[in-house]
Design a protein around this motif. Sequence first.
Motif, PDB file in Angstrom:
ATOM      1  N   ASP A   2      14.861  13.363   2.427  1.00  0.00           N
ATOM      2  CA  ASP A   2      15.134  14.532   3.251  1.00  0.00           C
ATOM      3  C   ASP A   2      15.174  14.065   4.699  1.00  0.00           C
ATOM      4  OD1 ASP A   2      15.581  17.106   3.979  1.00  0.00           O
ATOM      5  OD2 ASP A   2      13.809  17.921   3.012  1.00  0.00           O
ATOM      6  N   SER A   3      15.842  14.805   5.515  1.00  0.00           N
ATOM      7  CA  SER A   3      15.902  14.430   6.918  1.00  0.00           C
ATOM      8  C   SER A   3      16.063  15.677   7.774  1.00  0.00           C
ATOM      9  CB  SER A   3      17.069  13.473   7.165  1.00  0.00           C
ATOM     10  OG  SER A   3      18.290  14.123   6.919  1.00  0.00           O
ATOM     11  N   PHE A   4      15.839  15.510   9.061  1.00  0.00           N
ATOM     12  CA  PHE A   4      16.048  16.600  10.015  1.00  0.00           C
ATOM     13  C   PHE A   4      16.318  15.988  11.376  1.00  0.00           C
ATOM     14  CE2 PHE A   4      11.624  15.596  10.486  1.00  0.00           C
ATOM     15  CZ  PHE A   4      11.331  15.817  11.810  1.00  0.00           C
ATOM     16  N   ARG A   5      16.937  16.753  12.227  1.00  0.00           N
ATOM     17  CA  ARG A   5      17.208  16.312  13.597  1.00  0.00           C
ATOM     18  C   ARG A   5      16.233  17.055  14.514  1.00  0.00           C
ATOM     19  NH1 ARG A   5      20.790  12.286  13.813  1.00  0.00           N
ATOM     20  NH2 ARG A   5      22.494  12.500  12.357  1.00  0.00           N
ATOM     21  N   PRO A   6      15.404  16.321  15.252  1.00  0.00           N
ATOM     22  CA  PRO A   6      14.430  16.983  16.118  1.00  0.00           C
ATOM     23  C   PRO A   6      15.087  17.655  17.313  1.00  0.00           C
ATOM     24  CG  PRO A   6      14.367  14.626  16.438  1.00  0.00           C
ATOM     25  CD  PRO A   6      15.314  14.874  15.293  1.00  0.00           C
ATOM     26  N   ASP A   7      14.525  18.766  17.699  1.00  0.00           N
ATOM     27  CA  ASP A   7      14.952  19.471  18.914  1.00  0.00           C
ATOM     28  C   ASP A   7      14.030  18.998  20.040  1.00  0.00           C
ATOM     29  OD1 ASP A   7      15.582  21.153  20.977  1.00  0.00           O
ATOM     30  OD2 ASP A   7      14.984  23.001  19.942  1.00  0.00           O
ATOM     31  N   ILE A   8      14.541  18.146  20.904  1.00  0.00           N
ATOM     32  CA  ILE A   8      13.680  17.544  21.933  1.00  0.00           C
ATOM     33  C   ILE A   8      13.139  18.566  22.923  1.00  0.00           C
ATOM     34  CG2 ILE A   8      14.712  15.259  21.742  1.00  0.00           C
ATOM     35  CD1 ILE A   8      16.314  15.875  24.264  1.00  0.00           C
ATOM     36  N   LYS A   9      13.694  19.771  22.933  1.00  0.00           N
ATOM     37  CA  LYS A   9      13.185  20.829  23.817  1.00  0.00           C
ATOM     38  C   LYS A   9      12.012  21.571  23.182  1.00  0.00           C
ATOM     39  CE  LYS A   9      17.671  21.376  25.966  1.00  0.00           C
ATOM     40  NZ  LYS A   9      18.900  22.125  26.002  1.00  0.00           N
ATOM     41  N   SER A  10      11.833  21.373  21.888  1.00  0.00           N
ATOM     42  CA  SER A  10      10.750  22.049  21.165  1.00  0.00           C
ATOM     43  C   SER A  10       9.406  21.428  21.544  1.00  0.00           C
ATOM     44  CB  SER A  10      10.970  21.903  19.658  1.00  0.00           C
ATOM     45  OG  SER A  10       9.802  22.243  18.952  1.00  0.00           O
ATOM     46  N   ASN A  11       8.368  22.258  21.634  1.00  0.00           N
ATOM     47  CA  ASN A  11       7.013  21.769  21.907  1.00  0.00           C
ATOM     48  C   ASN A  11       6.528  20.798  20.838  1.00  0.00           C
ATOM     49  OD1 ASN A  11       6.789  23.230  24.252  1.00  0.00           O
ATOM     50  ND2 ASN A  11       5.811  24.980  23.286  1.00  0.00           N
ATOM     51  N   SER A  12       7.116  20.896  19.641  1.00  0.00           N
ATOM     52  CA  SER A  12       6.702  20.019  18.545  1.00  0.00           C
ATOM     53  C   SER A  12       6.982  18.553  18.837  1.00  0.00           C
ATOM     54  CB  SER A  12       7.418  20.417  17.254  1.00  0.00           C
ATOM     55  OG  SER A  12       7.096  21.737  16.910  1.00  0.00           O
ATOM     56  N   PHE A  13       7.938  18.277  19.712  1.00  0.00           N
ATOM     57  CA  PHE A  13       8.339  16.906  19.976  1.00  0.00           C
ATOM     58  C   PHE A  13       8.054  16.475  21.408  1.00  0.00           C
ATOM     59  CE2 PHE A  13      10.853  18.512  16.478  1.00  0.00           C
ATOM     60  CZ  PHE A  13      10.571  17.543  15.521  1.00  0.00           C
ATOM     61  N   GLN A  14       7.065  17.128  22.009  1.00  0.00           N
ATOM     62  CA  GLN A  14       6.656  16.772  23.358  1.00  0.00           C
ATOM     63  C   GLN A  14       5.179  16.404  23.342  1.00  0.00           C
ATOM     64  OE1 GLN A  14       7.701  20.027  25.940  1.00  0.00           O
ATOM     65  NE2 GLN A  14       9.863  19.926  25.386  1.00  0.00           N
ATOM     66  N   ARG A  15       4.710  15.875  24.440  1.00  0.00           N
ATOM     67  CA  ARG A  15       3.297  15.507  24.540  1.00  0.00           C
ATOM     68  C   ARG A  15       2.437  16.746  24.294  1.00  0.00           C
ATOM     69  NH1 ARG A  15       1.669  11.995  29.311  1.00  0.00           N
ATOM     70  NH2 ARG A  15       0.990  10.505  27.787  1.00  0.00           N
ATOM     71  N   PRO A  16       1.410  16.623  23.453  1.00  0.00           N
ATOM     72  CA  PRO A  16       0.550  17.788  23.165  1.00  0.00           C
ATOM     73  C   PRO A  16      -0.101  18.339  24.428  1.00  0.00           C
ATOM     74  CG  PRO A  16       0.076  15.982  21.664  1.00  0.00           C
ATOM     75  CD  PRO A  16       1.000  15.437  22.714  1.00  0.00           C
ATOM     76  N   ARG A  17      -0.103  19.660  24.517  1.00  0.00           N
ATOM     77  CA  ARG A  17      -0.751  20.326  25.653  1.00  0.00           C
ATOM     78  C   ARG A  17      -2.077  20.950  25.232  1.00  0.00           C
ATOM     79  NH1 ARG A  17       4.817  22.269  26.294  1.00  0.00           N
ATOM     80  NH2 ARG A  17       5.790  20.939  27.850  1.00  0.00           N
ATOM     81  N   SER A  18      -2.332  20.910  23.938  1.00  0.00           N
ATOM     82  CA  SER A  18      -3.599  21.409  23.401  1.00  0.00           C
ATOM     83  C   SER A  18      -4.058  20.438  22.314  1.00  0.00           C
ATOM     84  CB  SER A  18      -3.404  22.831  22.853  1.00  0.00           C
ATOM     85  OG  SER A  18      -2.479  22.817  21.789  1.00  0.00           O
ATOM     86  N   GLU A  19      -4.933  20.891  21.446  1.00  0.00           N
ATOM     87  CA  GLU A  19      -5.484  20.029  20.399  1.00  0.00           C
ATOM     88  C   GLU A  19      -4.413  19.485  19.460  1.00  0.00           C
ATOM     89  OE1 GLU A  19      -8.551  17.881  19.042  1.00  0.00           O
ATOM     90  OE2 GLU A  19      -8.648  19.246  20.736  1.00  0.00           O
ATOM     91  N   MET A  20      -3.348  20.265  19.209  1.00  0.00           N
ATOM     92  CA  MET A  20      -2.262  19.784  18.349  1.00  0.00           C
ATOM     93  C   MET A  20      -0.974  20.535  18.642  1.00  0.00           C
ATOM     94  SD  MET A  20      -3.198  21.287  14.626  1.00  0.00           S
ATOM     95  CE  MET A  20      -2.249  22.639  14.033  1.00  0.00           C
ATOM     96  N   ASN A  21       0.142  19.929  18.282  1.00  0.00           N
ATOM     97  CA  ASN A  21       1.452  20.551  18.456  1.00  0.00           C
ATOM     98  C   ASN A  21       1.740  21.523  17.321  1.00  0.00           C
ATOM     99  OD1 ASN A  21       1.907  19.015  20.688  1.00  0.00           O
ATOM    100  ND2 ASN A  21       3.531  17.779  19.798  1.00  0.00           N
ATOM    101  N   ILE A  22       2.747  22.365  17.541  1.00  0.00           N
ATOM    102  CA  ILE A  22       3.235  23.239  16.473  1.00  0.00           C
ATOM    103  C   ILE A  22       3.928  22.343  15.454  1.00  0.00           C
ATOM    104  CG2 ILE A  22       4.849  25.100  15.919  1.00  0.00           C
ATOM    105  CD1 ILE A  22       4.454  26.030  18.870  1.00  0.00           C
TER     106      ILE A  22
END
Length: 116
Positions: A2-22
């Motif tokens: 399986d594969s997916f293309r990450p959305d670099i604007k999504s918080n999931s693919f940025q440096r965590p701002r809290s204990e964990m990312n979405i």
Amino acid sequence: IDSFRPDIKSNSFQRPRSEMNIASGIPKFFPLAMIQQEGNPYVRDDTMFIKIMVGFGDMPKTLLSHALSLNPGLPMHIQQNKIKDEHKKRLLNKRKASEAWNRVLCIQKEKHFKAT
């Protein structure tokens, strides 16, 4: 596979701002039951070993299963050479099949013209 293309604007693919990312990606990445089995080959001394291939956007999808079936213990350059060799082999087989099909078509045309 399986594969997916990450959305670099999504918080999931940025440096965590809290204990964990979405969470984002493939929700059924690996069956939890396989990891929890006693003596599984993926967990040793509280360390999990997994192989993830990233950035094979230029690799034909037909080669993904071959690439992922290679021994992960092989050095990366050896794995890459094996993938290239497999790609060449498949292209050659495809070319041979096409040439054989063209010969069949030529024979059929010759028979058609002789019959008329």
